[in-house]
Design a protein around this motif. Structure first.
Motif, PDB file in Angstrom:
ATOM      1  N   LYS A 137      19.690 -23.856  70.119  1.00 30.58           N
ATOM      2  CA  LYS A 137      18.409 -23.319  69.632  1.00 30.58           C
ATOM      3  C   LYS A 137      18.145 -21.871  70.052  1.00 30.58           C
ATOM      4  O   LYS A 137      17.790 -21.047  69.224  1.00 30.58           O
ATOM      5  N   PRO A 138      18.294 -21.516  71.360  1.00 31.86           N
ATOM      6  CA  PRO A 138      17.975 -20.125  71.721  1.00 31.86           C
ATOM      7  C   PRO A 138      18.922 -19.117  71.087  1.00 31.86           C
ATOM      8  O   PRO A 138      18.490 -18.017  70.719  1.00 31.86           O
ATOM      9  N   VAL A 139      20.186 -19.485  70.925  1.00 29.47           N
ATOM     10  CA  VAL A 139      21.152 -18.549  70.339  1.00 29.47           C
ATOM     11  C   VAL A 139      20.826 -18.340  68.854  1.00 29.47           C
ATOM     12  O   VAL A 139      20.773 -17.209  68.355  1.00 29.47           O
ATOM     13  N   VAL A 140      20.538 -19.449  68.150  1.00 33.09           N
ATOM     14  CA  VAL A 140      20.202 -19.351  66.729  1.00 33.09           C
ATOM     15  C   VAL A 140      18.895 -18.562  66.553  1.00 33.09           C
ATOM     16  O   VAL A 140      18.788 -17.672  65.706  1.00 33.09           O
ATOM     17  N   ALA A 141      17.901 -18.838  67.410  1.00 31.47           N
ATOM     18  CA  ALA A 141      16.610 -18.135  67.302  1.00 31.47           C
ATOM     19  C   ALA A 141      16.806 -16.634  67.499  1.00 31.47           C
ATOM     20  O   ALA A 141      16.229 -15.818  66.765  1.00 31.47           O
ATOM     21  N   LYS A 142      17.630 -16.262  68.469  1.00 36.59           N
ATOM     22  CA  LYS A 142      17.825 -14.827  68.741  1.00 36.59           C
ATOM     23  C   LYS A 142      18.638 -14.162  67.632  1.00 36.59           C
ATOM     24  O   LYS A 142      18.407 -13.009  67.294  1.00 36.59           O
ATOM     25  N   LEU A 143      19.589 -14.903  67.040  1.00 35.39           N
ATOM     26  CA  LEU A 143      20.342 -14.337  65.913  1.00 35.39           C
ATOM     27  C   LEU A 143      19.408 -14.101  64.727  1.00 35.39           C
ATOM     28  O   LEU A 143      19.472 -13.063  64.061  1.00 35.39           O
ATOM     29  N   LYS A 144      18.505 -15.060  64.504  1.00 39.32           N
ATOM     30  CA  LYS A 144      17.551 -14.896  63.389  1.00 39.32           C
ATOM     31  C   LYS A 144      16.636 -13.704  63.661  1.00 39.32           C
ATOM     32  O   LYS A 144      16.330 -12.915  62.767  1.00 39.32           O
ATOM     33  N   GLU A 145      16.202 -13.570  64.928  1.00 36.63           N
ATOM     34  CA  GLU A 145      15.338 -12.442  65.298  1.00 36.63           C
ATOM     35  C   GLU A 145      16.072 -11.115  65.061  1.00 36.63           C
ATOM     36  O   GLU A 145      15.450 -10.101  64.736  1.00 36.63           O
ATOM     37  N   ALA A 146      17.393 -11.160  65.207  1.00 38.59           N
ATOM     38  CA  ALA A 146      18.193  -9.947  64.986  1.00 38.59           C
ATOM     39  C   ALA A 146      18.429  -9.687  63.494  1.00 38.59           C
ATOM     40  O   ALA A 146      19.081  -8.706  63.126  1.00 38.59           O
ATOM     41  N   GLY A 147      17.907 -10.597  62.649  1.00 36.63           N
ATOM     42  CA  GLY A 147      17.997 -10.388  61.206  1.00 36.63           C
ATOM     43  C   GLY A 147      19.229 -11.018  60.573  1.00 36.63           C
ATOM     44  O   GLY A 147      19.509 -10.794  59.391  1.00 36.63           O
ATOM     45  N   VAL A 148      19.963 -11.816  61.314  1.00 38.17           N
ATOM     46  CA  VAL A 148      21.170 -12.465  60.778  1.00 38.17           C
ATOM     47  C   VAL A 148      20.741 -13.764  60.084  1.00 38.17           C
ATOM     48  O   VAL A 148      19.855 -14.464  60.573  1.00 38.17           O
ATOM     49  N   THR A 149      21.362 -14.077  58.962  1.00 38.41           N
ATOM     50  CA  THR A 149      21.038 -15.329  58.270  1.00 38.41           C
ATOM     51  C   THR A 149      21.820 -16.479  58.915  1.00 38.41           C
ATOM     52  O   THR A 149      23.052 -16.460  58.944  1.00 38.41           O
ATOM     53  N   VAL A 150      21.068 -17.462  59.418  1.00 42.63           N
ATOM     54  CA  VAL A 150      21.708 -18.623  60.048  1.00 42.63           C
ATOM     55  C   VAL A 150      21.116 -19.878  59.422  1.00 42.63           C
ATOM     56  O   VAL A 150      19.890 -20.036  59.387  1.00 42.63           O
ATOM     57  N   GLU A 151      21.970 -20.723  58.879  1.00 42.07           N
ATOM     58  CA  GLU A 151      21.494 -21.963  58.248  1.00 42.07           C
ATOM     59  C   GLU A 151      22.001 -23.152  59.050  1.00 42.07           C
ATOM     60  O   GLU A 151      23.213 -23.302  59.244  1.00 42.07           O
ATOM     61  N   GLU A 152      21.057 -23.979  59.494  1.00 44.10           N
ATOM     62  CA  GLU A 152      21.439 -25.141  60.310  1.00 44.10           C
ATOM     63  C   GLU A 152      21.663 -26.334  59.401  1.00 44.10           C
ATOM     64  O   GLU A 152      20.778 -26.695  58.633  1.00 44.10           O
ATOM     65  N   GLU A 153      22.842 -26.907  59.451  1.00 36.74           N
ATOM     66  CA  GLU A 153      23.151 -28.077  58.616  1.00 36.74           C
ATOM     67  C   GLU A 153      23.525 -29.251  59.512  1.00 36.74           C
ATOM     68  O   GLU A 153      23.679 -29.094  60.712  1.00 36.74           O
ATOM     69  N   ILE A 154      23.654 -30.446  58.891  1.00 40.48           N
ATOM     70  CA  ILE A 154      23.900 -31.642  59.702  1.00 40.48           C
ATOM     71  C   ILE A 154      25.218 -31.551  60.439  1.00 40.48           C
ATOM     72  O   ILE A 154      25.322 -31.900  61.608  1.00 40.48           O
ATOM     73  N   ASP A 155      26.251 -31.042  59.752  1.00 41.66           N
ATOM     74  CA  ASP A 155      27.579 -31.060  60.363  1.00 41.66           C
ATOM     75  C   ASP A 155      28.025 -29.687  60.848  1.00 41.66           C
ATOM     76  O   ASP A 155      29.204 -29.460  61.092  1.00 41.66           O
ATOM     77  N   GLY A 156      27.074 -28.768  61.006  1.00 42.97           N
ATOM     78  CA  GLY A 156      27.473 -27.464  61.523  1.00 42.97           C
ATOM     79  C   GLY A 156      26.430 -26.391  61.248  1.00 42.97           C
ATOM     80  O   GLY A 156      25.301 -26.682  60.843  1.00 42.97           O
ATOM     81  N   ILE A 157      26.810 -25.149  61.485  1.00 42.24           N
ATOM     82  CA  ILE A 157      25.891 -24.018  61.316  1.00 42.24           C
ATOM     83  C   ILE A 157      26.605 -22.942  60.493  1.00 42.24           C
ATOM     84  O   ILE A 157      27.762 -22.596  60.774  1.00 42.24           O
ATOM     85  N   ARG A 158      25.903 -22.426  59.478  1.00 44.48           N
ATOM     86  CA  ARG A 158      26.485 -21.383  58.642  1.00 44.48           C
ATOM     87  C   ARG A 158      25.858 -20.041  59.021  1.00 44.48           C
ATOM     88  O   ARG A 158      24.642 -19.953  59.219  1.00 44.48           O
ATOM     89  N   VAL A 159      26.667 -19.030  59.099  1.00 40.05           N
ATOM     90  CA  VAL A 159      26.143 -17.701  59.397  1.00 40.05           C
ATOM     91  C   VAL A 159      26.599 -16.748  58.300  1.00 40.05           C
ATOM     92  O   VAL A 159      27.760 -16.775  57.877  1.00 40.05           O
ATOM     93  N   ILE A 160      25.624 -15.975  57.807  1.00 40.92           N
ATOM     94  CA  ILE A 160      25.935 -15.005  56.752  1.00 40.92           C
ATOM     95  C   ILE A 160      25.440 -13.647  57.239  1.00 40.92           C
ATOM     96  O   ILE A 160      24.283 -13.512  57.651  1.00 40.92           O
ATOM     97  N   SER A 161      26.324 -12.669  57.209  1.00 44.95           N
ATOM     98  CA  SER A 161      25.926 -11.363  57.748  1.00 44.95           C
ATOM     99  C   SER A 161      26.709 -10.260  57.052  1.00 44.95           C
ATOM    100  O   SER A 161      27.859 -10.458  56.648  1.00 44.95           O
ATOM    101  N   THR A 162      26.068  -9.098  56.942  1.00 45.00           N
ATOM    102  CA  THR A 162      26.807  -7.930  56.426  1.00 45.00           C
ATOM    103  C   THR A 162      27.405  -7.158  57.600  1.00 45.00           C
ATOM    104  O   THR A 162      28.181  -6.227  57.412  1.00 45.00           O
ATOM    105  N   GLY A 163      27.018  -7.555  58.805  1.00 44.15           N
ATOM    106  CA  GLY A 163      27.478  -6.817  59.984  1.00 44.15           C
ATOM    107  C   GLY A 163      26.710  -5.522  60.192  1.00 44.15           C
ATOM    108  O   GLY A 163      26.955  -4.782  61.127  1.00 44.15           O
TER     109      GLY A 163
END
Ligand SMILES: CC(=O)N[C@H]1[C@@H](OP(=O)(O)OP(=O)(O)OC[C@H]2O[C@@H](n3ccc(=O)[nH]c3=O)[C@H](O)[C@@H]2O)O[C@H](CO)[C@@H](O)[C@@H]1O
Ligand SMILES: C=C(OP(=O)(O)O)C(=O)O
Length: 421
Positions: free
Chosen positions: A263-289
């Motif tokens: 949770k804290p890592v995902v929250a901080k990534l979202k705060e940094a503007g990175v797209t993070v999608e939480e799914e049942i079997d994993g986490i997807r991250v989409i970023s332009t860098g």
């Protein structure tokens, strides 16, 4: 001497599967010492640290049988004979000290070399020893080793940990599982790895309640039997791939990652503007860098931001827009990666336990060294997005905790190779 050579600039695409957690499998393997019949662990990650803890318990007389793929191991501790853990192995890995609780519980004594300090802090063992004393053990300390003995057996008691130490909580849970009567641990660590250990011990016949909260209650039982267990996914390995993709840019599904552990890592990534999608079997991250926003983090015991993700997150802030602060409260010397990141052009000042990071558009390649496990991971994350080529040395640190790091990154499209100098 081997090193990694990383050419920065490739986008990361695809799926990466997270292995079982190093920090769960190590105490669980120590826990197999408690059983008088064999235990079987499934999906064991191929890590240096796993090899080391297996050597430690083999040296104590435990029989280990591996399957062909080396990812299932049977531990037969019915043959447990010795109570002394050899210096060479304890020196290599601090988690070896986790055999003290089980040995005390099962054999009434344990002699273990002093686990020395390491790069990230002094890491004393006073909380472990204070708790063993409270359980009735006598402790003798010399310069070289700790000898604990409880000839009359351990007796359940009330223990307040001055700090919610992960290792002390684990050691006490294991010792108290076979102590006479009831033990209550207050201010216990709440990490998911503690819950996994308790789940395994309960499957062995222990009676542990409250793991995952800061009060753990244990009713001792006279004997434990073997159990079959699959270890939880590694939240730190998962978090490392989230950062790698966020920095390099890409679309990555981190399979087997448990969002509730991150949770804290995902929250901080979202705060940094990175797209993070939480799914049942994993986490997807989409970023332009690009366009990563500056964020402040402060490490804390679980459920706070994990210290084991601090270095990797700091790497992310080096390319953020603006100034971030990174505060380390768990270990007193966990900024060894700063000097290495600076070699790659990062602007970082340190003020006591706080690093102030002035983000810049792009790092450049350099020759750097992994100073500890997560520092190594942070440098690899930084190198994936840096301009030009980076060489990372002292790979034994990375090998302790990342299964097939190079292969997993290559399959995501990273330009990374391991070479022998
Ligand atoms: C194998 C394993 O699971 N390692 C993890 C475990 O390490 P480990 O179990 O060693 O970490 P602890 O939670 O015990 O240590 C946290 C802090 O407490 C201090 N302390 C600890 C014990 C003690 O007797 N006295 C004392 O002062 C340590 O020096 C440190 O500053 O938790 C750490 C904190 O989340 C993680 O970074 C490590 O990856
Ligand atoms: C510090 C770590 O591990 P250990 O406690 O085994 O040194 C880690 O996993 O980041």
């Amino acid at each position: 001497m081997e090193k990694l050579i990383i050419q920065g600039g490739n986008r990361l695409e695809g799926r990466v599967r997270v292995s079982s957690a190093k920090n769960a499998v190590l105490p669980i393997i120590a826990g197999t010492l408690l059983a008088s019949t064999p235990s079987k662990l499934l999906e064991i990650p191929n890590l240096e640290d796993v090899g080391t803890i297996c050597q430690v318990i083999e040296s104590l007389g435990v029989k280990i049988t591996r399957n062909k793929a080396d990812d299932e191991i049977i531990f037969d501790a019915s043959t447990l004979t010795a109570t002394e853990a050899p210096y060479e192995l304890v020196r290599k890995m601090r988690a070896s000290f986790l055999v003290m609780g089980p040995l005390l519980a099962r054999k009434g004594e344990a002699k273990i070399s002093m686990p020395g300090g390491c790069a990230i802090g002094a890491r004393p063992i006073d909380l472990h020893l204070k708790a063993f004393e409270a359980l009735g053990a006598k402790i003798e300390i010399t310069e070289d080793y700790v000898y604990a003995h409880a000839p009359e057996g351990l007796k359940g008691t009330q223990i307040y940990l001055d700090f919610p130490s992960v290792g002390a909580t684990e050691n006490v849970i294991m010792a108290a599982s076979m102590a006479e009567g009831k033990t209550v641990i207050e201010n216990a660590a709440e990490e998911p790895e503690i819950v996994d250990l308790a789940t395994f011990l309960n499957a062995m016949g222990a009676n542990i309640r409250g793991a995952g909260t800061n009060v753990i209650r244990i009713e001792g039982v006279p004997q434990l039997h073997g159990a079959i267990h699959t270890v939880i996914p590694d939240r730190i390995e998962a978090g490392t791939y989230l950062i790698a993709a966020a920095m390099a840019g890409g679309d990555v599904f981190v399979e087997n990652a448990l969002p509730e552990h991150l949770k804290p890592v995902v929250a901080k990534l979202k705060e940094a503007g990175v797209t993070v999608e939480e799914e049942i079997d994993g986490i997807r991250v989409i970023s332009t860098g690009k366009g990563i926003k500056a964020v402040d983090i402060k490490t804390l015991p679980y459920p706070g931001f994990p210290t084991d993700m601090q270095a990797q997150f700091m790497a992310l802030t080096t390319i953020a827009e603006g100034t971030s602060t990174v505060t380390e409260t768990v270990f007193e010397n966990r900024f060894m990666h700063v000097a290495e990141l600076r070699k790659m052009g990062a602007h970082i000042d340190i003020d006591n336990r706080q690093a102030i990071v002035e983000g810049m558009p792009r790092l450049h390649g350099a020759v750097v060294n992994a100073t500890d496990l997560r520092a190594g991971a942070a440098l690899v994350c930084a190198a994936l997005t840096a301009e030009g080529s980076t060489e990372v040395g002292r790979l034994h640190h990375i090998d302790r905790g990342y299964e097939d790091f190079v292969g997993k990154l290559q399959r995501l499209g990273a330009d990374i190779v391991r070479v022998d100098e």
